[in-house]
Design a protein around this motif. Sequence first.
Motif, PDB file in Angstrom:
ATOM      1  N   GLU A 228       6.218 -78.822  59.893  1.00 20.99           N
ATOM      2  CA  GLU A 228       5.267 -77.929  60.547  1.00 20.99           C
ATOM      3  C   GLU A 228       5.888 -76.547  60.653  1.00 20.99           C
ATOM      4  N   PHE A 229       5.276 -75.589  59.985  1.00 20.74           N
ATOM      5  CA  PHE A 229       5.734 -74.206  60.017  1.00 20.74           C
ATOM      6  C   PHE A 229       5.017 -73.454  61.139  1.00 20.74           C
ATOM      7  N   THR A 230       5.784 -72.728  61.925  1.00 23.74           N
ATOM      8  CA  THR A 230       5.222 -71.841  62.942  1.00 23.74           C
ATOM      9  C   THR A 230       5.538 -70.413  62.532  1.00 23.74           C
ATOM     10  N   THR A 231       4.502 -69.662  62.260  1.00 24.37           N
ATOM     11  CA  THR A 231       4.675 -68.282  61.792  1.00 24.37           C
ATOM     12  C   THR A 231       4.162 -67.326  62.854  1.00 24.37           C
ATOM     13  N   GLU A 232       5.023 -66.424  63.309  1.00 26.91           N
ATOM     14  CA  GLU A 232       4.623 -65.402  64.273  1.00 26.91           C
ATOM     15  C   GLU A 232       4.184 -64.163  63.503  1.00 26.91           C
ATOM     16  N   ILE A 233       2.927 -63.798  63.696  1.00 28.76           N
ATOM     17  CA  ILE A 233       2.342 -62.667  62.957  1.00 28.76           C
ATOM     18  C   ILE A 233       1.832 -61.640  63.960  1.00 28.76           C
ATOM     19  N   TYR A 234       2.193 -60.402  63.732  1.00 31.56           N
ATOM     20  CA  TYR A 234       1.692 -59.317  64.573  1.00 31.56           C
ATOM     21  C   TYR A 234       0.631 -58.556  63.788  1.00 31.56           C
ATOM     22  N   VAL A 235      -0.557 -58.397  64.388  1.00 29.86           N
ATOM     23  CA  VAL A 235      -1.633 -57.655  63.731  1.00 29.86           C
ATOM     24  C   VAL A 235      -2.089 -56.516  64.632  1.00 29.86           C
ATOM     25  N   SER A 236      -2.524 -55.436  63.997  1.00 29.83           N
ATOM     26  CA  SER A 236      -2.907 -54.241  64.753  1.00 29.83           C
ATOM     27  C   SER A 236      -4.336 -54.316  65.260  1.00 29.83           C
ATOM     28  N   LYS A 237      -5.145 -55.231  64.695  1.00 31.91           N
ATOM     29  CA  LYS A 237      -6.527 -55.434  65.172  1.00 31.91           C
ATOM     30  C   LYS A 237      -6.992 -56.815  64.736  1.00 31.91           C
ATOM     31  N   VAL A 238      -8.082 -57.264  65.312  1.00 32.50           N
ATOM     32  CA  VAL A 238      -8.604 -58.598  64.996  1.00 32.50           C
ATOM     33  C   VAL A 238      -8.876 -58.699  63.507  1.00 32.50           C
ATOM     34  N   LYS A 239      -8.445 -59.822  62.904  1.00 37.62           N
ATOM     35  CA  LYS A 239      -8.661 -59.965  61.468  1.00 37.62           C
ATOM     36  C   LYS A 239      -8.541 -61.416  61.063  1.00 37.62           C
ATOM     37  N   THR A 240      -9.018 -61.705  59.869  1.00 39.70           N
ATOM     38  CA  THR A 240      -8.896 -63.024  59.248  1.00 39.70           C
ATOM     39  C   THR A 240      -7.885 -62.916  58.113  1.00 39.70           C
ATOM     40  N   ILE A 241      -6.899 -63.792  58.124  1.00 40.02           N
ATOM     41  CA  ILE A 241      -5.863 -63.736  57.083  1.00 40.02           C
ATOM     42  C   ILE A 241      -5.711 -65.110  56.425  1.00 40.02           C
ATOM     43  N   GLN A 242      -5.123 -65.085  55.253  1.00 40.02           N
ATOM     44  CA  GLN A 242      -4.782 -66.319  54.551  1.00 40.02           C
ATOM     45  C   GLN A 242      -3.272 -66.507  54.640  1.00 40.02           C
ATOM     46  N   LEU A 243      -2.870 -67.687  55.083  1.00 42.67           N
ATOM     47  CA  LEU A 243      -1.458 -68.042  55.131  1.00 42.67           C
ATOM     48  C   LEU A 243      -1.177 -69.011  53.994  1.00 42.67           C
ATOM     49  N   LYS A 244      -0.247 -68.649  53.148  1.00 42.22           N
ATOM     50  CA  LYS A 244       0.096 -69.474  51.997  1.00 42.22           C
ATOM     51  C   LYS A 244       1.555 -69.897  52.086  1.00 42.22           C
ATOM     52  N   ILE A 245       1.781 -71.202  52.028  1.00 44.15           N
ATOM     53  CA  ILE A 245       3.136 -71.744  52.007  1.00 44.15           C
ATOM     54  C   ILE A 245       3.314 -72.435  50.665  1.00 44.15           C
ATOM     55  N   ASN A 246       4.149 -71.838  49.828  1.00 43.82           N
ATOM     56  CA  ASN A 246       4.248 -72.254  48.425  1.00 43.82           C
ATOM     57  C   ASN A 246       2.847 -72.286  47.818  1.00 43.82           C
ATOM     58  N   LYS A 247       2.319 -73.442  47.446  1.00 43.21           N
ATOM     59  CA  LYS A 247       0.999 -73.488  46.787  1.00 43.21           C
ATOM     60  C   LYS A 247      -0.132 -73.855  47.739  1.00 43.21           C
ATOM     61  N   LYS A 248       0.215 -74.158  49.002  1.00 47.22           N
ATOM     62  CA  LYS A 248      -0.805 -74.559  49.968  1.00 47.22           C
ATOM     63  C   LYS A 248      -1.261 -73.352  50.772  1.00 47.22           C
ATOM     64  N   SER A 249      -2.599 -73.222  50.971  1.00 50.49           N
ATOM     65  CA  SER A 249      -3.137 -72.043  51.653  1.00 50.49           C
ATOM     66  C   SER A 249      -4.173 -72.453  52.688  1.00 50.49           C
ATOM     67  N   GLU A 250      -4.178 -71.753  53.833  1.00 52.82           N
ATOM     68  CA  GLU A 250      -5.183 -71.951  54.875  1.00 52.82           C
ATOM     69  C   GLU A 250      -5.584 -70.595  55.441  1.00 52.82           C
ATOM     70  N   THR A 251      -6.805 -70.544  56.051  1.00 47.17           N
ATOM     71  CA  THR A 251      -7.340 -69.308  56.616  1.00 47.17           C
ATOM     72  C   THR A 251      -7.285 -69.374  58.148  1.00 47.17           C
ATOM     73  N   PHE A 252      -6.901 -68.252  58.775  1.00 49.29           N
ATOM     74  CA  PHE A 252      -6.788 -68.195  60.238  1.00 49.29           C
ATOM     75  C   PHE A 252      -7.405 -66.904  60.750  1.00 49.29           C
ATOM     76  N   ASN A 253      -8.053 -67.003  61.910  1.00 51.99           N
ATOM     77  CA  ASN A 253      -8.563 -65.828  62.608  1.00 51.99           C
ATOM     78  C   ASN A 253      -7.529 -65.402  63.648  1.00 51.99           C
ATOM     79  N   LEU A 254      -7.113 -64.161  63.601  1.00 50.55           N
ATOM     80  CA  LEU A 254      -6.050 -63.685  64.479  1.00 50.55           C
ATOM     81  C   LEU A 254      -6.569 -62.633  65.447  1.00 50.55           C
ATOM     82  N   LYS A 255      -6.010 -62.653  66.656  1.00 48.14           N
ATOM     83  CA  LYS A 255      -6.337 -61.638  67.653  1.00 48.14           C
ATOM     84  C   LYS A 255      -5.354 -60.475  67.533  1.00 48.14           C
ATOM     85  N   LYS A 256      -5.684 -59.365  68.137  1.00 51.26           N
ATOM     86  CA  LYS A 256      -4.792 -58.216  68.120  1.00 51.26           C
ATOM     87  C   LYS A 256      -3.499 -58.559  68.859  1.00 51.26           C
ATOM     88  N   GLY A 257      -2.378 -58.121  68.300  1.00 54.04           N
ATOM     89  CA  GLY A 257      -1.089 -58.398  68.901  1.00 54.04           C
ATOM     90  C   GLY A 257      -0.378 -59.552  68.218  1.00 54.04           C
TER      91      GLY A 257
END
Length: 826
Positions: A228-257
Motif C-alpha cells: 500500500e503506497f501512501t503519497t502526500e500530494i500538495y495542490v494549489s487548488k481543487v483538482k482531479t489527478i491520475q496517480l500511476k504506480i508503474n503500470k497501474k493507474s487510478e483517479t483521485f479528487n484532491l482538495k486544496k492543500g
Amino acid sequence: MPYMFKKIFVFILCLNCFFIFGQTSYRNLSTENWTFNKQNEVKKYKATIPGTVHTDLFQNQLIPDPFFGANEKQLQWIENENWEYETEFILTTKELKTENIDLEFEGLDTYASVYLNGELVLEADNMFRKWTISAKSHLKIGTNHLKVVFHSAVQKGKEEAKKISYTLPEKERVFVRKAQYQFGWDWGPRFVTAGIWKKVQLKFWNSAKIENMKFSQVELNDKKAILEFTTEIYVSKVKTIQLKINKKSETFNLKKGKNKIKMQYEIANPKLWWCNGLGDANLYPFTVEISQKKQFLDSKKLNIGLRTIELIQEKDQAGKSFYFKLNGKPVFMKGANIVPPDSFLPRVSDSTYFSLVENAKNANMNMLRVWGGGVYFEDAFYEACDAKGILVWQDFMFACSMYPGNEKFVQNVKQEVIDNVNRLQNHPSIAIWCGNNENDEGWHNWGWQKQFKYTKADSTQIWNDYKKVFHEMIPKTLDSLLPKEKNIYWSSSPSIGWGRKESLTQGDSHYWGVWWGKEPFEIYENKVGRFMSEYGFQGMPNLETLQKVIRKEDLNFTSEAFKNHQKHPTGYETINEYMERDYVVPKDFENYLYVSQLLQARGMKIAIEAHRLAKPYCMGTLYWQFNDCWPVTSWSSLDYYGNWKAAHYQVKESFAPIFLAVAEKTDGLSIIGSNDNLEVKAGIVTVKLIDFSGKELWTASKECVLDVEKNTTCMQISYADFPKFVKEKTVLQIEFSGNHKNTVAYHYFVKPKELQLEQPTIEVKIVGETLIEVKTNTFAKNVYLQSDGRFFNDNYFDLIPGIPKIIKTDRPTDNIMVKSLFDTMK
C-alpha cells in the motif's frame, strides 16, 4: 551583446537550469558563482557549493591544510566567526510565470539567515533538516541576489547554555543541532564547520507536487505481496489527478492543500530481500507519477525490498534475548559502527559511500551501525546498503551527553526526525531506529551528577528532559510516520552500562573493559552479552597514510604533529602496554606501525571469536569502529583513505559464514564450527599439528554437520593424543571441507612474542595478470604485502611451508615488498 555570444549565454543558462519541460522542474543554484567572506570584511573569495568555510578557506590558500601536522590547533578561530555566502542568478520570464517557486536548501550548517533580494526569508537552526520556503513573491525577472549569513554555532551554543542554571556535559555542543563529532572526539579533530553543506535549488511547479511517499506491506508470502503506497500530494487548488504506480493507474479528487492518497499494488511470486550472506538483496523499482489530463505533474522513484524484520526480546534463564529475525529467520549480526567519512562532509562523494559499503560486504558483514555523533548519511549510502544487503542500525544524532528539553529544542528535533525518517524509511536496509549513543549509560554510570554538582532538582529536570525526547517524543513521532513492520525503536545504545552485570544478560552491550579498563584481550571470552554493539581496540594506519599528513622528520612519538593525530589522551601508552603483553615491541617506527595493526587484529579476533562461540546466547557483534574522518591512529579497521588495516582482513575471516575455532580446556581441545547460513552444512573437519618447518606431526579427520541455530562441536582432542611437540614452534591447522568453499583456521599455543620464528625466505611469483602466488621455506607469521597502494584480497596472513597461497590484486604489479613478524623481532 553580439549574436553569437547571446546564443552561447542562453545555451549555458539552459544547461544550468536542468529544466524539464512539464509541470515540475528544478534549477540548481549550487552551480552558480558563489562568494564568501568573513562578516564585516569587504574582500570576497570564490566559494564552492556544497561546501564548508574550512574547505573554502583552504581552496583560496587562506589557511593551510587542516589535516596536516598540527595545523588544527591554529585554525580554531574559524568556529568563532560569522561567515557570509552569496550569489546572483538570472530568472527568465518563463520561469517566473510558473505558479509556484520553492527555494530548497537540502542542508544548512547550522545557524543561517537567508536573504533573497535583500529580504530575510528564512532563519535556520538545524544542520539535519531540509529547509523549504515559498520564494516566488521574493523573486524578479533578471538578476536575483541570494545571501546566506552563517552565525557561529559555538557562540550560539554558549548563549543557549547560559539560559539554564546548571551545566550539561559537553557544554555548548549539546545545544546545537549539528554533527557532534565536529566538536572533537577521541578519534577526530575539532573542526566546527559552517556552510551550505548540501545542494540548494529552485523548484518550479504549477498545480501539484509530491511532498512525500511511503509504502507498507499489507501482505507478504510466497505467492504474492500486496503493498500500500501512501503519497502526500500538495495542490494549489481543487483538482482531479491520475496517480500511476508503474503500470497501474487510478483517479483521485484532491482538495486544496496537502492530500494523502493510498493505492495498493500487487506483486506475484515475490522475491525477498536478504542481507549479505543469506541470499540476494532483491529490489523492485517503482515510479510513482501524478498527472492531470495526461499532462505530467510530478514523479518520484524508489527501489523497494520485500522483507520482514523483527527484534526478538524474550525472557530466558539468563535474562532476555536480543536478536533480529529477517524473513522469519534468526540472523547473527556481524559488522561495525560507521562514522562520517570526513570532517568536511561535502567532500564525501557517492562513490565514497559505495566503496565503504562494498568494503563492508567484502568483509562478510551484514550490518552497519550509523553512530549517533555524526550525521544521517546521504541517500547514496542507504542505496548502497540496499543493493549490497547490509542492514542498518540507525541512531538519531545524539551522543555521549545529556540534552536540553525545552519546547523549542524538542520541536526542532521532532522536525529533524520527521525529515529524516520520511527520507529514509523506504530503504529495506533500515533495521532499527535508536534514540542515542551512550546517553543513558553516561547518566547512570559516568558520574556526571557528582562532577557537575547537580542538586536533586537539577537531576530530576535533566532526566525528565531526557525522557521527554527519547522515551516520548521520538517514539511517538515514529508511531505517526511508520507502518508497524518498519517501526523498531531502541531508546539508547547500550541499554545498560558495561560496569553492571545486567549489561551482559539483556539488551545490547558496549564492552570497554578492554582498552578503557586495560583488561587483557582474553577477558572478551568471559564478557559476552546478548548483542555486542560496541567494543574495540586502536591500531595505527600504514606509513603511507601518515606520510600524507606528517613530515618525514616528524614521524616519531615525540613530535607535535604525530601526537595531534592521536586524539585519545593515553592512546599511544595504551597501545604500547598491550603490545608489551603480546608482542616483541619493535624499535623501528615503521615496524611499530605494522605490529600495532597486528595487535588490533588480535584483539578483534579474540572478541569476535568469543561472540560467535556464544551463539545463540549472543546474536550480534558490531565493533568500534569501521572507518575514520581523517588520517589518524584510531579504532578503525579502514583508514581515512579506505586502506584495509590488518584488523579488516581479520574481521573478514572472523565474519566468514562458516567459522572455525579452538576452545582450550585443561586436558585438551574442542574444535567448534559456527554456521551462519540458512541451511546446515556437512563436510569433513581435518586437524593437523604442523611444526614451523612444515612437517606434519599429527592429523585427524571427522565428518561434521554444522547446525544453523547453534554451534557444533566437531571434534574433541586430548593432549594425550598429540606426540611430543614444542608449543613455541608449532601451529594447529583446522580445515572444514565439503561442497562449498573450504574454511581454514590456525591455532597457536602461545602468544606471538613467545613464538620461536626463523627467518623465512618468502617467494612471490606472478601467475596471472592480477594473481600472485606466495610461498615460504619456513613458517612465516603475518605476511604483509605492499605495492604502491595496490589492494590485495588477503594480507597479514600466515604461511606454512608446502602450502602456497594465491592472492588477487586490484591491478597488475611486479613490484611487491614483503614483510613478516620475524622482521620486527630482530
